[in-house]
Scaffold this motif. Structure first.
Motif, short mmCIF file in Angstrom:
data_model
loop_
_atom_site.label_atom_id
_atom_site.label_comp_id
_atom_site.label_asym_id
_atom_site.label_seq_id
_atom_site.Cartn_x
_atom_site.Cartn_y
_atom_site.Cartn_z
N GLU A 370 0.82 -1.21 0.00
CA GLU A 370 0.00 0.00 0.00
C GLU A 370 0.85 1.25 0.00
O GLU A 370 0.50 2.26 -0.64
N GLU A 371 1.99 1.21 0.69
CA GLU A 371 2.89 2.36 0.74
C GLU A 371 3.44 2.68 -0.64
O GLU A 371 3.58 3.85 -1.02
N ALA A 372 3.79 1.63 -1.39
CA ALA A 372 4.32 1.84 -2.74
C ALA A 372 3.26 2.38 -3.69
O ALA A 372 3.55 3.23 -4.54
N VAL A 373 2.04 1.90 -3.54
CA VAL A 373 0.97 2.23 -4.49
C VAL A 373 0.30 3.58 -4.18
O VAL A 373 -0.20 4.24 -5.09
N LYS A 374 0.32 4.00 -2.93
CA LYS A 374 -0.37 5.24 -2.52
C LYS A 374 0.13 6.44 -3.32
O LYS A 374 1.32 6.69 -3.43
N ASP A 375 -0.82 7.13 -3.93
CA ASP A 375 -0.56 8.34 -4.74
C ASP A 375 0.22 8.05 -6.02
O ASP A 375 0.74 8.98 -6.66
N ALA A 376 0.31 6.79 -6.42
CA ALA A 376 1.07 6.44 -7.63
C ALA A 376 0.32 6.85 -8.88
O ALA A 376 -0.92 6.80 -8.94
N ASP A 377 1.07 7.24 -9.89
CA ASP A 377 0.50 7.55 -11.20
C ASP A 377 0.45 6.32 -12.09
O ASP A 377 -0.29 6.29 -13.08
N ALA A 378 1.23 5.30 -11.72
CA ALA A 378 1.22 4.05 -12.47
C ALA A 378 1.88 2.97 -11.64
O ALA A 378 2.74 3.25 -10.79
N VAL A 379 1.48 1.74 -11.90
CA VAL A 379 2.08 0.57 -11.26
C VAL A 379 2.66 -0.33 -12.34
O VAL A 379 1.99 -0.63 -13.34
N PHE A 380 3.93 -0.74 -12.15
CA PHE A 380 4.54 -1.75 -13.00
C PHE A 380 4.63 -3.04 -12.18
O PHE A 380 5.29 -3.06 -11.13
N LEU A 381 3.97 -4.08 -12.63
CA LEU A 381 4.03 -5.37 -11.96
C LEU A 381 5.10 -6.21 -12.66
O LEU A 381 4.95 -6.57 -13.82
N CYS A 382 6.19 -6.48 -11.94
CA CYS A 382 7.37 -7.07 -12.58
C CYS A 382 7.69 -8.49 -12.16
O CYS A 382 8.55 -9.13 -12.78
N THR A 383 7.08 -8.99 -11.10
CA THR A 383 7.31 -10.37 -10.64
C THR A 383 5.97 -10.99 -10.31
O THR A 383 5.15 -10.36 -9.63
N GLU A 384 5.75 -12.22 -10.74
CA GLU A 384 4.43 -12.85 -10.59
C GLU A 384 4.26 -13.51 -9.22
O GLU A 384 3.88 -14.68 -9.11
N TRP A 385 4.54 -12.75 -8.15
CA TRP A 385 4.28 -13.26 -6.81
C TRP A 385 2.79 -13.52 -6.64
O TRP A 385 1.97 -12.67 -7.02
N PRO A 386 2.39 -14.66 -6.08
CA PRO A 386 0.96 -14.97 -5.92
C PRO A 386 0.19 -13.90 -5.14
O PRO A 386 -0.99 -13.69 -5.40
N ILE A 387 0.85 -13.24 -4.18
CA ILE A 387 0.12 -12.25 -3.38
C ILE A 387 -0.42 -11.11 -4.23
O ILE A 387 -1.43 -10.50 -3.86
N PHE A 388 0.22 -10.82 -5.35
CA PHE A 388 -0.25 -9.72 -6.19
C PHE A 388 -1.59 -10.05 -6.84
O PHE A 388 -2.37 -9.15 -7.15
N ARG A 389 -1.85 -11.35 -7.05
CA ARG A 389 -3.14 -11.75 -7.61
C ARG A 389 -4.27 -11.54 -6.60
O ARG A 389 -5.42 -11.36 -6.98
N ASN A 390 -3.92 -11.62 -5.32
CA ASN A 390 -4.94 -11.57 -4.27
C ASN A 390 -5.16 -10.18 -3.68
O ASN A 390 -5.92 -10.03 -2.73
N VAL A 391 -4.49 -9.18 -4.23
CA VAL A 391 -4.67 -7.81 -3.74
C VAL A 391 -6.07 -7.31 -4.10
O VAL A 391 -6.62 -7.63 -5.17
N ASP A 392 -6.67 -6.55 -3.21
CA ASP A 392 -7.95 -5.89 -3.50
C ASP A 392 -7.65 -4.66 -4.35
O ASP A 392 -7.49 -3.54 -3.84
N TRP A 393 -7.59 -4.87 -5.66
CA TRP A 393 -7.19 -3.79 -6.55
C TRP A 393 -8.26 -2.70 -6.65
O TRP A 393 -7.93 -1.53 -6.95
N ALA A 394 -9.51 -3.05 -6.41
CA ALA A 394 -10.55 -2.02 -6.37
C ALA A 394 -10.27 -1.04 -5.24
O ALA A 394 -10.42 0.19 -5.39
N LYS A 395 -9.83 -1.56 -4.09
CA LYS A 395 -9.47 -0.72 -2.96
C LYS A 395 -8.22 0.09 -3.26
O LYS A 395 -8.14 1.29 -2.93
N MET A 396 -7.24 -0.53 -3.91
CA MET A 396 -6.00 0.17 -4.23
C MET A 396 -6.24 1.36 -5.15
O MET A 396 -5.57 2.39 -5.05
#
Length: 430
Positions: A370-396
């Motif tokens: 959340e700290e990395a994503v807060k106020d971000a203009d863009a997100v680059f997803l670079c590693t397919e860690w399983p936890i990234f699939r389970n993030v509440d992206w609507a909340k993010m």
């Protein structure tokens, strides 16, 4: 039989622990006293699922021990595995100084017959060179054999691969050496291929180069899919059902990394050039891999117009999940490019860290996603860690400045991301 493993890096530690698990008495030897002290305490200094538990188990059982006393270790063991590093030189060749040092140590110290097995990834002809190095260093006339037994470990899956190998390759010109090695692997339920040392050495390079070729082929094909409005995932599924092709290594992304593929492909290309052979397909494989991250950056640049003074979140540093290895990781190329364009970069990885000696200046390492994503203009997803699939992206989305997602591993569902209000771009029409 007692086994000595020289070099307690990733390959050496895994090799030692697996032989201990198979019931052999194993000693791990290294010149790095701090590394040995950690291992003796049951602390694994790198991340690999399942290995630390195995380390503690066999320290307790007495099946494994560690030492820095090379003279005693070499003299006390008949079977010696060389598992030291062979990093790339600037020209792409393998740096053999550590293998040479071990060979000379064995020659100077040996007190009877030794079977020396090279498990490190080495150029074709290394078995012959190791033989000469040992002979030149010998103080007495002791018999020995040198064999090749390359490893085929996937980072993140090393324990599974080592305990359940799909093949064991033994390169030896000595029937005695081959028989001893076959005894070590007697519990393996897989084909055991006994061949010449040169063939065994080339099998290792050729295997990794072929897998790298599959990756770059799909990555280049994904660029065409973007233009044609075709989903690369569906293409991969369709061609992967052909048993002649198979489904593995057909996932498009921002390129391969790690300690094996980049190094091994470069070494094989150089070996070919030294023998007046051009491996043009592999040269293209390298080119595609080195430029694949630029393709995703260009898509992001089209969307944002400029990265300057924008906050960009980079999720995932490791070159693949279930490891902390960032060597040749595509995420590092993404970060370097973003910094050159004056972006404010925040990174998050659940395991891997940016080492201080990389000096990435203004990069901020975040302890929470959340700290990395807060106020971000863009997100680059670079590693397919399983936890990234389970993030509440609507909340993010609610905490981002602009909901732009550039998925370099095609981890997320494009339709779901779009329905949540994101601008989403993967690799190959996602």
């Amino acid at each position: 039989m007692n086994i000595l493993v020289i070099g307690t890096g990733y390959v050496g530690t895994t090799t030692a622990l697996v032989f201990a698990e198979l019931g052999w008495n194993v000693t791990g030897l290294d010149t790095d006293a701090q590394k040995i002290q950690q291992l003796e305490k049951g602390v694994l200094y790198f991340y690999e699922p399942g290995l630390e538990e195995l380390l503690k188990k066999h320290l307790s059982s007495g099946q494994i021990r560690f030492t820095t006393n090379k003279e005693k270790a070499i003299q006390d063991h008949e079977i010696i595995f060389i598992c030291v590093g062979t990093p790339s030189r600037p020209d792409g060749s393998a740096d053999m100084r550590y293998v040479k040092q071990v060979a000379e140590d064995i020659g100077q110290t040996m007190n009877g017959y030794k079977l020396v097995i090279t498990k490190s990834t080495v150029p074709v002809g290394t078995q012959e060179q190791v033989t000469l190095w040992i002979q030149a260093a010998q103080k007495g006339s002791y018999p020995f054999d040198v064999a090749s037994n390359p490893e085929f470990l996937r980072e993140g899956k090393a324990l599974t691969d080592a305990l359940n190998p799909d093949r064991v390759i033994i390169g030896s010109n000595s029937k005695k050496a081959a028989n001893l090695l076959q005894t070590l692997y007697q519990s393996a339920k897989c084909p055991v291929v006994v061949t010449t040392p040169r063939t065994a050495e080339l099998i290792k390079y050729a295997s990794n180069a072929f897998l790298a070729t599959k990756i770059s082929y799909m990555n280049e094909l994904a660029r065409l899919c973007d233009q044609l409005g075709v989903n690369i995932k569906e293409v991969a599924n369709g061609i992967g059902l052909d048993p002649r092709i198979g489904p593995s290594f057909l996932h498009a992304g921002i390129g391969y990394g790690g300690s094996c593929f980049p190094k091994d492909v470069s070494a094989l290309i150089l070996a070919a050039k030294q023998n007046n052979i051009e491996l043009s397909i592999l040269e293209k494989v390298v080119y595609v891999n080195q430029t694949q991250h630029l393709y995703l950056l260009e898509k992001a640049r089209e969307r944002l117009k400029s990265f300057a003074n924008k906050k960009i979140a980079v999720l995932g540093l490791a070159f693949k999940p279930d490891t902390d290895d960032i060597r040749e990781a595509p995420a590092l190329r993404i970060i370097e490019s973003l910094l050159k364009e004056q972006a404010n970069v925040y990174v998050y990885d659940p395991v891997a860290k940016l080492p201080a000696d990389l000096h990435y200046g203004s990069v901020t390492a975040s302890n929470e996603l959340e700290e990395a994503v807060k106020d971000a203009d863009a997100v680059f997803l670079c590693t397919e860690w399983p936890i990234f699939r389970n993030v509440d992206w609507a909340k993010m989305k609610s905490i981002m400045n602009q909901p732009n997602m550039f998925d370099g591993r095609n981890v997320l569902d494009s339709r779901e991301m779009n329905s949540n209000g994101y601008f989403y771009h993967g690799i190959g029409y996602e």
